[in-house]
Design an enzyme around this catalytic site. Sequence first.
Site, PDB file in Angstrom:
ATOM      1  N   GLU A  75     -19.553 -24.403  -7.686  1.00 53.68           N
ATOM      2  CA  GLU A  75     -18.664 -23.477  -7.224  1.00 53.68           C
ATOM      3  C   GLU A  75     -18.811 -22.101  -7.212  1.00 53.68           C
ATOM      4  OE1 GLU A  75     -16.509 -24.945  -5.513  1.00 53.68           O
ATOM      5  OE2 GLU A  75     -14.544 -23.722  -5.352  1.00 53.68           O
ATOM      6  N   ASP A  76     -19.590 -21.816  -8.423  1.00 54.52           N
ATOM      7  CA  ASP A  76     -19.849 -20.151  -8.743  1.00 54.52           C
ATOM      8  C   ASP A  76     -21.184 -19.659  -8.639  1.00 54.52           C
ATOM      9  OD1 ASP A  76     -17.032 -20.264  -9.332  1.00 54.52           O
ATOM     10  OD2 ASP A  76     -17.214 -20.349 -11.440  1.00 54.52           O
TER      11      ASP A  76
END
Length: 474
Positions: A75-76
């Site tokens: 996600e990051d």
Amino acid sequence: MTIGALLKTVRQYRPKADLTLIERAFAFADEAHAGQRRLSGEPYITHPLAAAATLAEFRMPEPVIAAALLHDVPEDTDRTLTDIEKTFGSDIAMLVGGVTKLGRVKYRGVDRSLEALRQVFVAMARDIRVILIKFADRLHNLETLDALPAAKQHRIALETLEIYAPIAQRLGIGDLKGRLEDEAFRFAFPKEYERVTTLMRDYRPQKEQQIATFRRAVQQELKHSPHLRIRFIDGRTKRLYSLYRKLQTHERDITRIYDLVALRIVVDRVQDCYGVLGALHAKWKPLKGRIKDYIAQPKPNGYRSLHTTVFTEQAGIVEIQIRTHDMHVEAEYGAAAHWQYKEHVDPRTVAKHYQWINDIVARQKEFSSTAAYLESLKVDVFRNHIFVFTPKGDVIELPEDATPVDFAYRIHSELGHRCTGAKVNEKMERLDTRLKSGDMVEIIAQRGKKKPSRDWLRFVKTATARSHIRHALR
Ligand code: MN
């Protein structure tokens, strides 16, 4: 938290753990998150490290700890789930993917986030380890919540109290549930938190001192029964949020909360539990109606212990909890307890112990619309629950205020349709009677009756009963 500290924690709880996988996962995550910082200013990697350490304390096996280290990578960072799968295999990738999916769900109150909830249960039914990683992730986010803007603090805290803590509770993970609640309490209800903290500060020292004195008296008394195998006796102070909830229901009087500090006695064998209970009751008088045998009749989340509340000269009225060491481990670790003694546990065997998760997922088919299904989740999962008994002694879990008709439909849809009356604790009662925990319910059914009564729709509480009744009337 550093990688050195994490490895030390892993070794402490699992001396034979293979650390290479964990070291590789750390290296991968550390590189992917390089240069990123948390809002608190700390390097980002401290967050996955902290989540991994929580799972290490739960004695989770290496792949779960590795997945925790990698949980924010897809996600990051610019590394993808496919990259993780190539490097670490499909099992770890599945865990990371599951946690990532749960993270995307934005919480806007139980009412508006039911679809999100459904996803949580689908993920849990597939693999319970996903939700354990999510708990560890959430716990560290709460511990570092100070750095976030107030609105976000409030949202995360509420979501924890309304979704994650009840799930942890239903999975029997008492320790984690308590920690999540107390961390979230501070941000969700700051004023009440302040009030309860002050109250606790005023009462706790004196109460703890009294309990310590009483504990010595208990030790002395149990010396007269040398055949009983006692492991340890200690005092357990009630957690803040749990105290707050109890104060809301118990006339707001802290002096009437008998388990503010409870005495906990851990023994070797089941027979020692009953032996200790007998020895204590011979010396201290129990309060009527407060002796609970959760060993013979465990709570549906698996909790086992004997509870009693006695009058003492040393500490007033005191609650005592008696359990074996195994029961103690189960009470703290719940669904995670399966990994306590074994290296390899098939997550599917764990899921079998939590049939309700599969029920929730499977029940979707019973409902004509998503809205109706989601409504059922709200009632059946997040309401307070009562536990009632069948005449054979099986425990049936129902939402608060459920009626004998709800009970009948929970057993079987046919029994619901044929139901004409009910005995509660061996007395005939009306079908709209509100059941209470501990009631024994027997359904009077008429052979050949196929149709439920339309009237029942006025008082049934479970969505399952409601949907079966509507369906049969159509
Ligand atoms: Mn995270």
